[in-house]
Write a protein that holds these residues in place. Structure first.
Motif, PDB file in Angstrom:
ATOM      1  N   VAL A 137     -28.703 -22.811  17.009  1.00 47.85           N
ATOM      2  CA  VAL A 137     -28.279 -23.583  18.189  1.00 47.85           C
ATOM      3  C   VAL A 137     -26.851 -23.239  18.599  1.00 47.85           C
ATOM      4  CG1 VAL A 137     -29.883 -25.497  17.783  1.00 47.85           C
ATOM      5  CG2 VAL A 137     -27.606 -25.567  16.737  1.00 47.85           C
ATOM      6  N   GLU A 138     -26.358 -22.123  18.082  1.00 49.15           N
ATOM      7  CA  GLU A 138     -25.010 -21.628  18.407  1.00 49.15           C
ATOM      8  C   GLU A 138     -23.945 -22.701  18.175  1.00 49.15           C
ATOM      9  OE1 GLU A 138     -25.500 -20.209  22.417  1.00 49.15           O
ATOM     10  OE2 GLU A 138     -26.533 -18.402  21.745  1.00 49.15           O
ATOM     11  N   GLY A 139     -24.117 -23.450  17.093  1.00 52.24           N
ATOM     12  CA  GLY A 139     -23.127 -24.462  16.730  1.00 52.24           C
ATOM     13  C   GLY A 139     -23.211 -25.748  17.535  1.00 52.24           C
ATOM     14  N   ARG A 140     -24.115 -25.809  18.500  1.00 53.49           N
ATOM     15  CA  ARG A 140     -24.237 -27.016  19.349  1.00 53.49           C
ATOM     16  C   ARG A 140     -25.092 -28.057  18.624  1.00 53.49           C
ATOM     17  NH1 ARG A 140     -26.291 -24.145  24.460  1.00 53.49           N
ATOM     18  NH2 ARG A 140     -25.247 -22.238  23.889  1.00 53.49           N
ATOM     19  N   ALA A 141     -24.444 -28.901  17.880  1.00 49.91           N
ATOM     20  CA  ALA A 141     -25.135 -29.941  17.120  1.00 49.91           C
ATOM     21  C   ALA A 141     -24.191 -31.117  16.909  1.00 49.91           C
ATOM     22  CB  ALA A 141     -25.589 -29.391  15.778  1.00 49.91           C
ATOM     23  N   VAL A 142     -24.774 -32.264  16.781  1.00 48.17           N
ATOM     24  CA  VAL A 142     -23.997 -33.480  16.519  1.00 48.17           C
ATOM     25  C   VAL A 142     -24.676 -34.249  15.382  1.00 48.17           C
ATOM     26  CG1 VAL A 142     -23.121 -33.705  18.880  1.00 48.17           C
ATOM     27  CG2 VAL A 142     -25.289 -34.780  18.272  1.00 48.17           C
ATOM     28  N   PRO A 143     -23.938 -35.129  14.720  1.00 46.84           N
ATOM     29  CA  PRO A 143     -24.560 -35.938  13.665  1.00 46.84           C
ATOM     30  C   PRO A 143     -25.559 -36.931  14.269  1.00 46.84           C
ATOM     31  CG  PRO A 143     -22.187 -36.386  13.817  1.00 46.84           C
ATOM     32  CD  PRO A 143     -22.524 -35.401  14.873  1.00 46.84           C
ATOM     33  N   THR A 144     -26.406 -37.442  13.413  1.00 48.48           N
ATOM     34  CA  THR A 144     -27.351 -38.479  13.836  1.00 48.48           C
ATOM     35  C   THR A 144     -27.580 -39.418  12.664  1.00 48.48           C
ATOM     36  OG1 THR A 144     -29.441 -38.902  14.987  1.00 48.48           O
ATOM     37  CG2 THR A 144     -29.480 -37.236  13.229  1.00 48.48           C
ATOM     38  N   TRP A 145     -28.460 -40.341  12.849  1.00 47.36           N
ATOM     39  CA  TRP A 145     -28.819 -41.305  11.814  1.00 47.36           C
ATOM     40  C   TRP A 145     -30.334 -41.352  11.743  1.00 47.36           C
ATOM     41  CZ3 TRP A 145     -24.741 -43.514   9.255  1.00 47.36           C
ATOM     42  CH2 TRP A 145     -25.059 -44.407   8.235  1.00 47.36           C
ATOM     43  N   ASN A 146     -30.903 -41.177  10.565  1.00 47.71           N
ATOM     44  CA  ASN A 146     -32.341 -41.314  10.372  1.00 47.71           C
ATOM     45  C   ASN A 146     -32.624 -42.694   9.804  1.00 47.71           C
ATOM     46  OD1 ASN A 146     -32.937 -38.806  11.348  1.00 47.71           O
ATOM     47  ND2 ASN A 146     -33.490 -37.906   9.382  1.00 47.71           N
TER      48      ASN A 146
ATOM     49  N   VAL B 239     -27.059 -38.178   8.952  1.00 46.91           N
ATOM     50  CA  VAL B 239     -27.462 -36.776   8.923  1.00 46.91           C
ATOM     51  C   VAL B 239     -26.332 -35.941   9.517  1.00 46.91           C
ATOM     52  CG1 VAL B 239     -29.146 -35.057   9.673  1.00 46.91           C
ATOM     53  CG2 VAL B 239     -29.897 -37.399   9.140  1.00 46.91           C
ATOM     54  N   SER B 240     -25.715 -35.133   8.682  1.00 50.11           N
ATOM     55  CA  SER B 240     -24.614 -34.262   9.106  1.00 50.11           C
ATOM     56  C   SER B 240     -25.166 -33.026   9.808  1.00 50.11           C
ATOM     57  CB  SER B 240     -23.803 -33.820   7.884  1.00 50.11           C
ATOM     58  OG  SER B 240     -22.889 -32.795   8.251  1.00 50.11           O
ATOM     59  N   PRO B 241     -24.463 -32.529  10.839  1.00 50.57           N
ATOM     60  CA  PRO B 241     -24.877 -31.279  11.478  1.00 50.57           C
ATOM     61  C   PRO B 241     -24.903 -30.105  10.495  1.00 50.57           C
ATOM     62  CG  PRO B 241     -23.273 -32.408  12.838  1.00 50.57           C
ATOM     63  CD  PRO B 241     -23.341 -33.150  11.527  1.00 50.57           C
ATOM     64  N   GLU B 242     -24.195 -30.221   9.384  1.00 53.07           N
ATOM     65  CA  GLU B 242     -24.213 -29.151   8.390  1.00 53.07           C
ATOM     66  C   GLU B 242     -25.606 -28.922   7.790  1.00 53.07           C
ATOM     67  OE1 GLU B 242     -21.208 -30.026   5.514  1.00 53.07           O
ATOM     68  OE2 GLU B 242     -19.590 -29.371   6.835  1.00 53.07           O
ATOM     69  N   LEU B 243     -26.499 -29.885   7.977  1.00 55.85           N
ATOM     70  CA  LEU B 243     -27.856 -29.754   7.458  1.00 55.85           C
ATOM     71  C   LEU B 243     -28.779 -28.996   8.416  1.00 55.85           C
ATOM     72  CD1 LEU B 243     -28.191 -33.340   5.981  1.00 55.85           C
ATOM     73  CD2 LEU B 243     -27.831 -31.202   4.723  1.00 55.85           C
ATOM     74  N   TYR B 244     -28.310 -28.736   9.628  1.00 54.59           N
ATOM     75  CA  TYR B 244     -29.103 -28.018  10.621  1.00 54.59           C
ATOM     76  C   TYR B 244     -28.897 -26.511  10.486  1.00 54.59           C
ATOM     77  CZ  TYR B 244     -29.040 -32.581  13.014  1.00 54.59           C
ATOM     78  OH  TYR B 244     -29.146 -33.910  13.331  1.00 54.59           O
ATOM     79  N   ASP B 245     -29.765 -25.768  11.131  1.00 58.06           N
ATOM     80  CA  ASP B 245     -29.604 -24.324  11.258  1.00 58.06           C
ATOM     81  C   ASP B 245     -28.655 -24.107  12.442  1.00 58.06           C
ATOM     82  OD1 ASP B 245     -29.721 -21.623  11.562  1.00 58.06           O
ATOM     83  OD2 ASP B 245     -31.911 -21.506  11.686  1.00 58.06           O
TER      84      ASP B 245
END
Length: 196
Positions: free
Chosen positions: A95-104, A85-91
């Motif tokens: 979150v002011e750009g504060r996001a990291v990738p994850t794995w579902n 899951v890429s951070p590009e899929l988040y809003d």
């Protein structure tokens, strides 16, 4: 297995469904050399009075030392679909750009004790059921009985059955349940993994 509350799956029918769709399990045990794992296609027998959480059946080559551990505590791990899951899929603005990738992913852990079944009739019936199920799933019609009987008899003698009465099931469905509704939909669409 660490399971935050929002990723916990406790429904036996859902966990059994994952096992049936992804029957290749990693069977983990402790042997003389420490931890050992065998990757085996399992047959799931539904819950009964004798095994309220179900029963797992498989077979191994007689040369495999696994079957010599009758009564040993074991853990069978079944992994379902998974996706990056890429951070590009988040809003990201929220979150002011504060996001990291994850794995579902979806995974089931089945705990129990190994029981050895060294019985040719049991093995042949197990092999027929397992083959019939897999052949049907792939649109083929090959049967164990299509092979020469003496060849099958030799193979059956070279294998040993195992059974595990499931004592405890753990399910973890990490499918972005901790994200907002729009993000979950976007992630599910992009990864092909549906949320619960």
């Amino acid at each position: 297995m660490y399971v935050p509350a929002h990723f916990l799956e406790e429904r036996i029918e859902v966990m059994h469904g994952l096992i049936e769709r992804h029957p290749l399990g990693a069977l983990v045990r402790v042997d003389g050399d420490g931890l050992a794992a065998d990757h085996l296609p399992f047959e799931l027998v539904p819950a009964s009075d004798e095994a309220p959480q179900g029963l797992l059946r498989a077979h191994v080559a007689r040369a495999n030392p696994l079957w010599r551990q009758d009564g040993a505590a074991v853990l069978a791990i079944f992994q379902g679909p998974s996706a990056y899951v890429s951070p590009e899929l988040y809003d990201l603005q929220a979150v002011e750009g504060r996001a990291v990738p994850t794995w579902n992913y979806a995974v089931v852990h089945a705990h129990g004790r190994l029981r050895v079944v060294d019985d040719t009739d049991w093995l042949l019936a197990h092999m027929r059921r397992a083959t019939r199920r897999q052949e049907a799933a792939h649109g083929h019609g090959w049967s164990v009985d299509d092979a020469p009987p003496d060849y099958i008899a030799k193979l059956v003698r070279a294998t040993v059955g195992i059974e595990i009465a499931i004592e405890r099931l753990q399910g973890k469905w990490k499918t972005s349940q901790n994200r907002g509704e729009e993000e979950r939909a976007r992630i599910a669409h992009a990864t092909g993994m549906l949320t619960l």
